[in-house]
Each structure stands twice: as structure tokens, then as C-alpha cells.
Design a protein around this motif. Structure first.
Motif, PDB file in Angstrom:
ATOM      1  N   TRP A  31      19.775  -1.096  52.207  1.00 16.41           N
ATOM      2  CA  TRP A  31      21.152  -0.941  52.145  1.00 16.41           C
ATOM      3  C   TRP A  31      22.021  -2.127  52.216  1.00 16.41           C
ATOM      4  O   TRP A  31      22.947  -2.372  51.010  1.00 16.41           O
ATOM      5  CB  TRP A  31      21.489   0.185  52.877  1.00 16.41           C
ATOM      6  CG  TRP A  31      21.297   1.494  52.149  1.00 16.41           C
ATOM      7  CD1 TRP A  31      20.160   2.448  52.679  1.00 16.41           C
ATOM      8  CD2 TRP A  31      21.925   2.217  51.379  1.00 16.41           C
ATOM      9  NE1 TRP A  31      20.043   3.634  51.923  1.00 16.41           N
ATOM     10  CE2 TRP A  31      21.262   3.338  51.112  1.00 16.41           C
ATOM     11  CE3 TRP A  31      22.884   2.136  50.257  1.00 16.41           C
ATOM     12  CZ2 TRP A  31      21.601   4.401  50.181  1.00 16.41           C
ATOM     13  CZ3 TRP A  31      23.426   3.027  49.521  1.00 16.41           C
ATOM     14  CH2 TRP A  31      22.587   4.226  49.245  1.00 16.41           C
ATOM     15  N   LEU A  35      24.419  -3.814  49.137  1.00 16.97           N
ATOM     16  CA  LEU A  35      25.616  -3.705  49.171  1.00 16.97           C
ATOM     17  C   LEU A  35      26.106  -5.034  48.695  1.00 16.97           C
ATOM     18  O   LEU A  35      27.028  -5.382  48.182  1.00 16.97           O
ATOM     19  CB  LEU A  35      26.184  -3.153  50.510  1.00 16.97           C
ATOM     20  CG  LEU A  35      26.186  -1.990  50.719  1.00 16.97           C
ATOM     21  CD1 LEU A  35      26.627  -1.476  52.424  1.00 16.97           C
ATOM     22  CD2 LEU A  35      27.013  -1.018  49.866  1.00 16.97           C
ATOM     23  N   SER A  38      26.068  -5.345  45.112  1.00 17.18           N
ATOM     24  CA  SER A  38      27.307  -4.624  44.657  1.00 17.18           C
ATOM     25  C   SER A  38      28.415  -5.287  44.888  1.00 17.18           C
ATOM     26  O   SER A  38      29.258  -5.334  43.883  1.00 17.18           O
ATOM     27  CB  SER A  38      27.332  -3.148  45.237  1.00 17.18           C
ATOM     28  OG  SER A  38      26.258  -2.404  45.286  1.00 17.18           O
ATOM     29  N   LEU A 149      23.197   0.495  43.885  1.00 15.41           N
ATOM     30  CA  LEU A 149      23.386   1.505  44.738  1.00 15.41           C
ATOM     31  C   LEU A 149      21.915   2.607  44.455  1.00 15.41           C
ATOM     32  O   LEU A 149      21.372   3.147  45.578  1.00 15.41           O
ATOM     33  CB  LEU A 149      24.478   2.443  44.828  1.00 15.41           C
ATOM     34  CG  LEU A 149      25.848   1.802  45.282  1.00 15.41           C
ATOM     35  CD1 LEU A 149      26.904   2.581  45.160  1.00 15.41           C
ATOM     36  CD2 LEU A 149      25.686   1.008  46.617  1.00 15.41           C
TER      37      LEU A 149
END
Length: 373
Positions: A31, A35, A38, A149
Motif C-alpha cells: 500500500w 500510494l 499515486s 490503488l
């Protein structure tokens, strides 16, 4: 008395698999890596860089995902959702217009007159190439965010992610993890029902087919919800230990203050100005939040079976995502024209060298032995 047959074969001879190698890297590392990608996608509107970010995320998913798991098959659904977002953004630009003035008129639609209170909004009118290009870039940026994501959702086991949360965030984490697992199970149910219909010789298109597939999917979601509630109740979910009121107040103050510091520091770092005080504020907020989470963990009475360890592979995966985000933010401040090229005049996008090299650092998890199944 009947004699129990002995187990033979390769499975009995090989013995149990090593736990660390079978479980893979820490779920939180995936994650954090996603991120980071992202964050890089949010700093650019260059379609070439956005396509490169989506390609990096897709390649890592194809190499590192664990096959035959419900969450690993959800990445294609996120890609389709991103494509729908791009199409809707282009449709809005055609019907409602674009704030970008353009000189290359593609077509002119009949314009519907609107009242005075709807100033700035139009229906129909002139559709320009510059307006469509601007809408495509914005839609592609959102689609790339969904792809990043979705990569985290396809790589990280939600149950392992829940086990790694601090005790003070356990209740909220359960709600978030249950919500995240809804999409993979939904995709698996739809695929299973469509395969069953195809084997029975029934059609897969049309409103009737959609209803016949949708009702069993909703029924399965309801059954999983009831089973989950029964399992949580049987395991004593929601039981907490007694802590002094002073510890509860200190926990709330440190956690809330730390989160506010994290938000303010992150905003200062991402903004054009404020980098001087953004990093100290971010570090202070992080320290306060960690202290609050450690104090809040005293109220949790649950135990962890085989807790996940943050090993060197998790550090490398996290570092690759952080490096992509940091170098992209630096490139956006140093040469903004490469990451946010102008729409007017209308020019073809180019791939800047250093930002592209920074994005390629996100491929590091695909070359780590501990990250591959």
C-alpha cells in the motif's frame, strides 16, 4: 479394527512450506508503494508519464500477485473502471463544454439556452480539440490513480493488512478491510455466475441476464455479511481492556494532534510554498501519532498469531514507492513544463527523461525474490 492408511506422495515427503516465503512481503509495504505511485500520478498531467505509471503498476501486479486468490483478480476491474472514468470525462467535455479556450473546432452541437442563474454552464455548443485534450488528460490522471490503488488491492492480502494494524485502529480497520474485500469477492462472484450461465447455454448480454446475475451476487454478499458478523461475535470482537481516563485523554490528544500535523505537513510539502516548515511539521505529527497509537494499543486485548514482520523486502518495496513520489515532486518543482505541458497551443506529449527514469524505479518489487510468489 481398520488400519488408517499412511500418507504417501510428494506432499508428505516435502513437508510444510516455509511460512515466510509462502506469505510474501508485508501487506502494508504494497500500500505504501502504491500510494507513492499515486502521489506521482497526482503531480502530472502528461499522458506519456501517466501511461508509464499505469504500465509499471500493471507489470508489478502481473509478476508479484499471488494467483488463484479473490483479491488478485480485481485489478482488471479497476482498469475497466478507469476506462469508464475517461469516457465519462470526455462525454462531459462534449456536452457541458470545457474551460479551456480552443481554436481547433471539431464539431458544433445545438446549444440549449439556460437561465441567468446558470452562468458558466452550457449545454451543447462548440467542441474544440483543446477542450477534449484537456478532458482526456484529467480523466487519464484519475484512471491512473485507480490503477495504482487497484494494484495495491490486488497485491496485498486484506486479512494480513488487518492483522498489522495497531490496536487502537482495529475497529476502524475491520470496517475498511471488509469494504476493500467487497470488490474482489464481487468480481469473483460475477465471473463464476457468468461461467455457469455460459456452460448452461444461456446468453450473457441484455437486461434479463444482468438481473439474473445481479440477484445471486447480492444474495452471496448478504450471506457473507451474516457469516462475518457471526464469526466476529464468536471471536469476541469489540471487547476492550480497562484503561485509566488520563491515558484515554492523552491518547486522543496525541492521535488527533499527530494526524493534524501529518495532514498540514503533507499539504505544505505538496504545495508550491511551505517546504521550509512542512518537513518539521510532518515529522512532529508522525511522532505524536505513533505515540498516540502506542498508548491506544493498551485497550486492545486481542493477540496476533504469527504476526507479519517488516523485513528487508518490505523496506525495499516501500523505498521504491517513496523514491518515485519524491523524485516526481522534485521534477514538478524543477521543470513544471515537462510534467504539466500546456494545452494551448495543441502539441503532442513528450516523455521527459528524468521523470520517466524516476517512475521506472517503481519496477523494483518485480525484481525482488521475496516479493514474487
Amino acid at each position: 479394527m481398520r488400519r488408517r492408511p499412511e500418507r504417501t506422495g510428494q506432499a508428505g515427503a516435502a513437508g510444510p512450506r516455509p511460512a515466510g516465503r509462502a506469505r510474501g512481503p508485508h501487506a502494508g509495504a504494497w500500500w505504501l508503494w502504491a500510494l507513492g505511485l499515486s502521489t506521482a500520478a497526482s503531480r502530472t498531467t502528461n499522458p506519456a508519464l501517466l501511461a508509464l505509471l499505469a504500465a509499471v503498476a500493471g507489470y508489478v501486479v502481473a509478476v508479484c500477485r499471488v494467483p488463484d486468490t479473490p483479491w488478485s483478480r480485481s485489478y482488471a476491474a479497476f482498469l475497466r473502471l478507469g476506462l469508464v472514468v475517461v469516457v465519462i470525462r470526455l462525454a462531459f467535455a462534449v456536452v457541458l463544454g470545457s474551460p479551456i479556450p480552443g481554436t481547433h473546432t471539431l464539431l458544433t452541437l445545438p446549444e440549449v439556452p439556460l437561465p441567468d442563474w446558470a452562468q458558466g454552464v452550457r449545454l451543447g455548443g462548440r467542441v474544440t480539440a483543446e477542450g477534449l485534450w484537456f478532458a482526456f488528460r484529467e480523466g487519464m490522471r484519475l484512471a491512473t490513480l485507480l490503477a495504482c490503488l487497484g494494484a495495491a488491492n490486488a497485491l496485498a492480502n486484506p486479512a494480513r493488512l488487518l492483522k498489522s494494524l495497531p490496536g487502537v485502529l482495529y475497529e476502524a480497520g475491520v470496517a475498511v478491510v471488509v469494504a476493500m474485500t467487497f470488490a474482489p469477492h464481487l468480481v469473483a462472484d460475477v465471473r463464476r455466475l457468468r461461467t455457469a450461465r455460459r456452460l448452461r447455454g444461456r446468453t450473457e448480454k441484455g437486461v434479463r441476464a444482468l438481473l439474473e446475475v445481479g440477484l445471486p451476487v447480492l444474495e452471496g454478499a448478504l450471506e457473507r455479511s451474516v457469516a462475518l458478523a457471526a464469526a466476529m461475535d464468536a471471536r469476541g470482537y469489540g471487547r476492550t481492556a480497562a484503561v485509566p481516563p488520563a491515558v484515554r485523554r492523552a491518547t486522543a490528544a496525541l492521535t488527533l494532534g499527530g494526524l493534524l500535523g501529518l495532514c498540514a505537513g503533507t499539504y505544505a510539502l505538496l504545495a508550491a510554498t511551505g517546504a521550509a516548515y512542512g518537513l518539521p511539521l510532518l515529522l512532529a505529527g508522525l511522532a505524536a501519532a505513533v505515540a498516540g497509537l502506542r498508548l491506544g494499543g493498551r485497550r486492545s486485548v486481542r493477540t496476533r498469531y504469527r504476526p507479519d514482520r517488516w523485513d528487508a523486502t518490505a523496506w525495499l518495496i516501500t523505498a521504491s514507492g517513496v523514491a518515485v513520489a519524491a523524485l516526481t515532486i522534485w521534477a514538478a518543482a524543477a521543470s513544471p513544463a515537462g510534467l504539466d505541458p500546456p494545452v494551448v497551443p495543441l502539441t503532442a506529449p513528450s516523455l521527459p527523461l528524468w521523470p520517466a527514469a524516476a517512475v521506472l524505479l517503481g519496477l523494483l518489487p518485480a525484481h525482488l525474490k521475496g516479493a514474487r510468489p
